[in-house]
Scaffold this motif. Structure first.
Motif: not given
Ligand code: TLP
Length: 346
Positions: A82-89, A110-112, A117-123, A157-164
């Motif tokens: 699974l992918i998530c930001e480092r701070r995710t619970h 980590d993100t700022a 972001t959708p770009e991070w989902v791609h990466k 969230m819509a952009a993230l869902a689209g990338a997913a």
């Protein structure tokens, strides 16, 4: 002579205690054996939650941690990622239970601002290559807790869902505090929820219930979730007595979250004026307020000095202190906090 201070407990909104009215609702709740699917109060809570989130079905679980673990079990198999930001619970504060118990690995960055972001989902999504795990799930927290209770806007969230979707990933929203996001942004929870495959939310945080979280999703997935909950030891019996607190919270304690947000905003302004240059106060978006410091020493000294004056807060990192506002704080919490901090002399 030592002064004793009434505690001002900002460690978390999990510290809220059930009110008399909530306790009355609990005592009056009709109950049955929920493992046998015979508890009418649990069933009502699940129906209300599914309706509120615009999903087919819901499942009442003991904790947010179990809700997230079940979500991972629903979307991933052993060896998946699974992918998530480092701070995710799910990654930072759940003992990586998904890895330990389900064999699912984490790919984090980590993100700022603490939100992908959708770009991070791609990466982060792995190529179709036998050397790699299969990336199956994107987890997004709303609000993003240790990013400062930040709201993931509907657009983001819509952009993230689209990338997913573009990568055939499922999306789970850890909406432990999604009602805070909803009240602050004026967006119904269903608008976020319809972008996700599953959503979990906590009743035991700002909503003021003593126990409980709920996961929502498709009927078929919630049937499988019930099996996972049983496997994790979370099948409960006459638990309508607790679900009643959750129902009470959904009916009575959602709109008032705006008061917690207003309190966090005025506390931020007051701390900004009171604290010296070693501290920098991050503007809160909801009920979570972060104070960044110049060093581990400053953090340690401040938390100890404030604690001695009854102000309880958490050092979540060497240079970061978290204050969380909630319904159990007194109306004059800001004045009292500032007065005590002024005399604490960090
Ligand atoms: N968060 C707690 C601590 O564990 C840090 C808090 O005080 O904020 N998702 C999110 C976003 C959470 O903030 C939490 C709890 C959970 C899941 C887990 O919920 P529980 O404690 O019910 O397992």
């Amino acid at each position: 002579m030592t002064t004793t201070y009434a505690p001002l407990d900002y460690r978390s909104d999990t510290v809220t205690r059930p009110t008399e009215a909530m306790r009355r609702a609990m005592a009056a709740a009709p109950v049955g054996d929920d493992v046998l699917e015979e508890d009418p109060t649990v069933q009502r809570l699940e129906a209300v939650a599914a309706e509120r989130f615009g999903h087919e079905a819901a499942l009442f679980v003991p904790t947010g941690t179990m809700a997230n673990l079940i979500a991972v079990a629903l979307h991933c198999q052993r060896g998946d990622e699974l992918i998530c930001e480092r701070r995710t619970h799910t990654f930072a504060y759940e003992g990586t239970g998904a890895a330990a118990l389900l064999g699912v690995s984490f790919n984090v960055t980590d993100t700022a601002d603490g939100i992908l972001t959708p770009e991070w989902v791609h990466k982060l999504t792995r190529p179709d290559d036998i050397h790699c795990p299969v990336t199956k799930l994107l987890v997004v927290e709303n609000t993003a807790n240790t990013a400062g209770g930040r709201i993931v806007s509907l657009e983001r969230m819509a952009a993230l869902a689209g990338a997913a979707r573009a990568h055939r990933l499922n999306l789970h929203i850890d909406g432990a505090r999604i009602f805070n996001a909803s009240v602050a942004a004026g967006v119904p929870v269903a608008d976020w929820a319809k972008l996700a495959d599953t959503v979990s939310f906590c009743l035991s945080k700002g909503l003021g219930a003593p126990v409980g979280s709920v996961i929502v999703g498709p009927r078929e997935a919630m049937k499988r979730a019930r099996r996972w909950r049983k496997m994790f030891g979370g099948g409960m019996r006459q638990v309508g007595i607790v679900a009643a607190a959750g129902l009470y919270a959904l009916e009575n304690n959602v709109a008032r979250l705006a008061d917690d947000h207003a309190l966090a905003t005025s506390l931020a302004a007051a701390l900004g004026e009171t604290l010296d240059g070693r501290f920098s106060v991050q503007a809160p978006e909801t009920n979570i307020l972060l104070v960044h410091t110049d060093s581990k020493e400053t953090t340690g000294r401040a938390v100890a000095a404030w604690q001695a004056r009854g102000i309880l807060c958490l050092a979540l990192k060497d240079t970061m202190i978290r204050f969380v506002t909630h319904m159990d704080l007194p109306v004059d919490a800001v004045t009292q906090t500032v007065e005590r901090i002024k005399t604490a002399g960090v």
